[in-house]
Design an enzyme around this catalytic site. Structure first.
Site, mmCIF file in Angstrom:
data_model
loop_
_atom_site.group_PDB
_atom_site.id
_atom_site.type_symbol
_atom_site.label_atom_id
_atom_site.label_comp_id
_atom_site.label_asym_id
_atom_site.label_seq_id
_atom_site.Cartn_x
_atom_site.Cartn_y
_atom_site.Cartn_z
ATOM 1 N N ASP A 30 1.015 -3.206 -1.038
ATOM 2 C CA ASP A 30 -0.190 -3.673 -0.347
ATOM 3 C C ASP A 30 0.124 -3.903 1.129
ATOM 4 O O ASP A 30 1.170 -4.444 1.492
ATOM 5 C CB ASP A 30 -0.678 -4.969 -1.004
ATOM 6 N N ILE A 31 -0.802 -3.532 1.979
ATOM 7 C CA ILE A 31 -0.610 -3.656 3.426
ATOM 8 C C ILE A 31 -0.608 -5.125 3.875
ATOM 9 O O ILE A 31 -0.066 -5.453 4.929
ATOM 10 C CB ILE A 31 -1.709 -2.858 4.172
ATOM 11 N N VAL A 96 -12.067 -2.636 -1.530
ATOM 12 C CA VAL A 96 -11.882 -1.182 -1.580
ATOM 13 C C VAL A 96 -12.466 -0.707 -2.906
ATOM 14 O O VAL A 96 -12.023 -1.140 -3.983
ATOM 15 C CB VAL A 96 -10.402 -0.786 -1.462
ATOM 16 N N HIS A 100 -8.216 -0.722 -8.504
ATOM 17 C CA HIS A 100 -6.784 -0.915 -8.276
ATOM 18 C C HIS A 100 -6.340 -2.185 -8.967
ATOM 19 O O HIS A 100 -7.010 -3.212 -8.893
ATOM 20 C CB HIS A 100 -6.464 -0.987 -6.782
HETATM 21 P P1 DGP Z 1 -9.346 -5.807 -3.070
HETATM 22 O O1 DGP Z 1 -9.712 -6.867 -2.071
HETATM 23 O O2 DGP Z 1 -9.128 -6.329 -4.467
HETATM 24 O O3 DGP Z 1 -10.316 -4.645 -3.024
HETATM 25 O O4 DGP Z 1 -7.930 -5.281 -2.600
HETATM 26 C C1 DGP Z 1 -7.783 -4.317 -1.612
HETATM 27 C C2 DGP Z 1 -6.341 -4.388 -1.172
HETATM 28 O O5 DGP Z 1 -6.052 -3.204 -0.469
HETATM 29 C C3 DGP Z 1 -6.039 -5.532 -0.230
HETATM 30 O O6 DGP Z 1 -5.092 -6.416 -0.848
HETATM 31 C C4 DGP Z 1 -5.442 -4.888 0.999
HETATM 32 C C5 DGP Z 1 -5.124 -3.489 0.541
HETATM 33 N N1 DGP Z 1 -5.287 -2.477 1.553
HETATM 34 C C6 DGP Z 1 -6.388 -2.240 2.292
HETATM 35 N N2 DGP Z 1 -6.195 -1.196 3.105
HETATM 36 C C7 DGP Z 1 -4.932 -0.746 2.859
HETATM 37 C C8 DGP Z 1 -4.159 0.318 3.403
HETATM 38 O O7 DGP Z 1 -4.571 1.099 4.259
HETATM 39 N N3 DGP Z 1 -2.897 0.460 2.915
HETATM 40 C C9 DGP Z 1 -2.386 -0.357 1.956
HETATM 41 N N4 DGP Z 1 -1.130 -0.132 1.552
HETATM 42 N N5 DGP Z 1 -3.095 -1.373 1.410
HETATM 43 C C10 DGP Z 1 -4.356 -1.553 1.868
#
Ligand code: DGP
Length: 114
Positions: A30-31, A96, A100
Protein backbone atom coordinates in the site's frame (compact mmCIF):
# COMPACT_ATOMS: atom_id res chain seq x y z
CA UNK A 1 -9.67 8.52 -7.13
CA UNK A 2 -9.58 6.84 -10.54
CA UNK A 3 -11.97 3.96 -11.02
CA UNK A 4 -9.34 1.84 -12.72
CA UNK A 5 -6.24 2.82 -10.77
CA UNK A 6 -5.48 -0.79 -9.87
CA UNK A 7 -5.93 -1.93 -13.48
CA UNK A 8 -3.12 0.50 -14.28
CA UNK A 9 -0.95 -1.22 -11.66
CA UNK A 10 -1.83 -4.62 -13.18
CA UNK A 11 -0.82 -3.32 -16.61
CA UNK A 12 2.37 -1.74 -15.17
CA UNK A 13 1.22 1.68 -16.33
CA UNK A 14 1.91 3.04 -12.85
CA UNK A 15 4.59 1.65 -10.54
CA UNK A 16 3.95 -0.42 -7.43
CA UNK A 17 6.00 -2.71 -5.21
CA UNK A 18 4.53 -6.00 -6.36
CA UNK A 19 5.21 -8.90 -4.00
CA UNK A 20 2.92 -11.66 -5.34
CA UNK A 21 1.46 -12.45 -8.71
CA UNK A 22 -0.19 -15.31 -10.56
CA UNK A 23 -2.57 -15.39 -13.52
CA UNK A 24 -5.55 -14.24 -11.45
CA UNK A 25 -4.26 -12.33 -8.42
CA UNK A 26 -1.77 -9.51 -7.78
CA UNK A 27 -0.48 -8.14 -4.46
CA UNK A 28 1.52 -4.98 -3.83
CA UNK A 29 2.46 -2.75 -0.90
CA UNK A 30 0.00 0.00 0.00
CA UNK A 31 1.25 3.47 -0.88
CA UNK A 32 0.06 4.79 2.51
CA UNK A 33 0.82 1.95 4.96
CA UNK A 34 -1.22 1.76 8.15
CA UNK A 35 0.94 -0.97 9.73
CA UNK A 36 4.49 -2.32 9.30
CA UNK A 37 3.00 -4.76 6.78
CA UNK A 38 0.23 -3.30 4.62
CA UNK A 39 -0.36 -5.10 1.36
CA UNK A 40 -3.28 -4.94 -1.06
CA UNK A 41 -4.38 -8.19 -2.68
CA UNK A 42 -6.48 -7.70 -5.80
CA UNK A 43 -8.07 -9.82 -8.53
CA UNK A 44 -6.72 -9.12 -12.02
CA UNK A 45 -10.28 -9.03 -13.32
CA UNK A 46 -12.17 -5.85 -12.56
CA UNK A 47 -14.72 -6.26 -9.75
CA UNK A 48 -16.01 -2.92 -8.56
CA UNK A 49 -17.22 -3.74 -5.03
CA UNK A 50 -18.17 -6.75 -2.89
CA UNK A 51 -21.74 -6.14 -4.08
CA UNK A 52 -20.70 -6.95 -7.64
CA UNK A 53 -19.13 -10.39 -7.01
CA UNK A 54 -20.77 -13.12 -9.10
CA UNK A 55 -20.77 -16.88 -8.39
CA UNK A 56 -18.29 -17.32 -11.25
CA UNK A 57 -15.87 -15.14 -9.28
CA UNK A 58 -16.02 -17.16 -6.06
CA UNK A 59 -12.78 -18.97 -6.85
CA UNK A 60 -10.69 -15.84 -7.28
CA UNK A 61 -11.91 -14.58 -3.89
CA UNK A 62 -10.57 -17.77 -2.31
CA UNK A 63 -7.30 -17.29 -4.11
CA UNK A 64 -7.03 -13.77 -2.75
CA UNK A 65 -7.35 -15.06 0.82
CA UNK A 66 -4.81 -17.81 0.19
CA UNK A 67 -2.42 -15.25 -1.31
CA UNK A 68 -2.85 -13.08 1.81
CA UNK A 69 -1.97 -16.04 4.06
CA UNK A 70 1.03 -16.88 1.87
CA UNK A 71 2.30 -13.29 2.02
CA UNK A 72 1.72 -13.04 5.78
CA UNK A 73 3.70 -16.26 6.20
CA UNK A 74 6.52 -15.09 3.93
CA UNK A 75 6.73 -11.79 5.82
CA UNK A 76 6.91 -13.58 9.20
CA UNK A 77 3.44 -12.84 10.60
CA UNK A 78 1.77 -16.24 10.25
CA UNK A 79 1.86 -17.06 13.97
CA UNK A 80 1.60 -13.64 15.66
CA UNK A 81 -1.45 -12.78 13.60
CA UNK A 82 -2.63 -10.39 10.95
CA UNK A 83 -5.82 -8.84 9.67
CA UNK A 84 -7.45 -8.92 6.25
CA UNK A 85 -10.22 -6.44 5.58
CA UNK A 86 -12.16 -5.29 2.54
CA UNK A 87 -14.08 -2.02 2.54
CA UNK A 88 -17.32 -1.80 0.56
CA UNK A 89 -18.62 1.61 -0.41
CA UNK A 90 -17.64 5.13 0.46
CA UNK A 91 -18.98 5.17 4.02
CA UNK A 92 -16.89 2.12 4.87
CA UNK A 93 -13.80 3.84 3.48
CA UNK A 94 -13.56 2.34 -0.01
CA UNK A 95 -11.73 4.84 -2.18
CA UNK A 96 -10.58 2.61 -5.06
CA UNK A 97 -13.44 0.83 -6.81
CA UNK A 98 -11.61 -2.36 -7.73
CA UNK A 99 -11.96 -4.79 -4.83
CA UNK A 100 -8.88 -5.28 -2.68
CA UNK A 101 -8.06 -7.12 0.50
CA UNK A 102 -6.01 -5.06 2.91
CA UNK A 103 -3.47 -7.29 4.66
CA UNK A 104 -2.22 -5.62 7.85
CA UNK A 105 0.31 -6.88 10.41
CA UNK A 106 3.15 -5.90 12.66
CA UNK A 107 1.32 -3.93 15.35
CA UNK A 108 -1.60 -4.37 17.74
CA UNK A 109 -4.77 -3.96 15.71
CA UNK A 110 -7.66 -2.53 17.70
CA UNK A 111 -11.21 -3.82 17.60
CA UNK A 112 -13.72 -2.49 16.76
CA UNK A 113 -11.98 -0.79 13.84
CA UNK A 114 -12.54 2.93 13.35
P1 DGP B 1 -9.64 1.67 0.26
O1 DGP B 1 -9.69 3.00 0.97
O2 DGP B 1 -10.12 0.51 1.09
O3 DGP B 1 -10.32 1.75 -1.09
O4 DGP B 1 -8.10 1.40 0.02
C1 DGP B 1 -7.40 1.94 -1.05
C2 DGP B 1 -5.94 1.80 -0.71
O5 DGP B 1 -5.21 1.97 -1.90
C3 DGP B 1 -5.43 2.85 0.26
O6 DGP B 1 -4.98 2.20 1.46
C4 DGP B 1 -4.28 3.52 -0.44
C5 DGP B 1 -3.99 2.59 -1.60
N1 DGP B 1 -3.55 3.25 -2.80
C6 DGP B 1 -4.18 4.25 -3.45
N2 DGP B 1 -3.51 4.59 -4.55
C7 DGP B 1 -2.42 3.77 -4.61
C8 DGP B 1 -1.34 3.65 -5.53
O7 DGP B 1 -1.23 4.34 -6.55
N3 DGP B 1 -0.41 2.70 -5.25
C9 DGP B 1 -0.48 1.90 -4.16
N4 DGP B 1 0.50 1.01 -3.97
N5 DGP B 1 -1.50 1.98 -3.26
C10 DGP B 1 -2.45 2.91 -3.50
Amino acid sequence: MSEDLFLKIIKREIPAEIIFENDRVLAFRDINPQAPLHVLVIPKQHIRTINDITPEQDAVLGEMFRAAAQIATAEGYRDEGYRVVMNCGERAGQSVFHIHLHLLAGRDLGWPPG
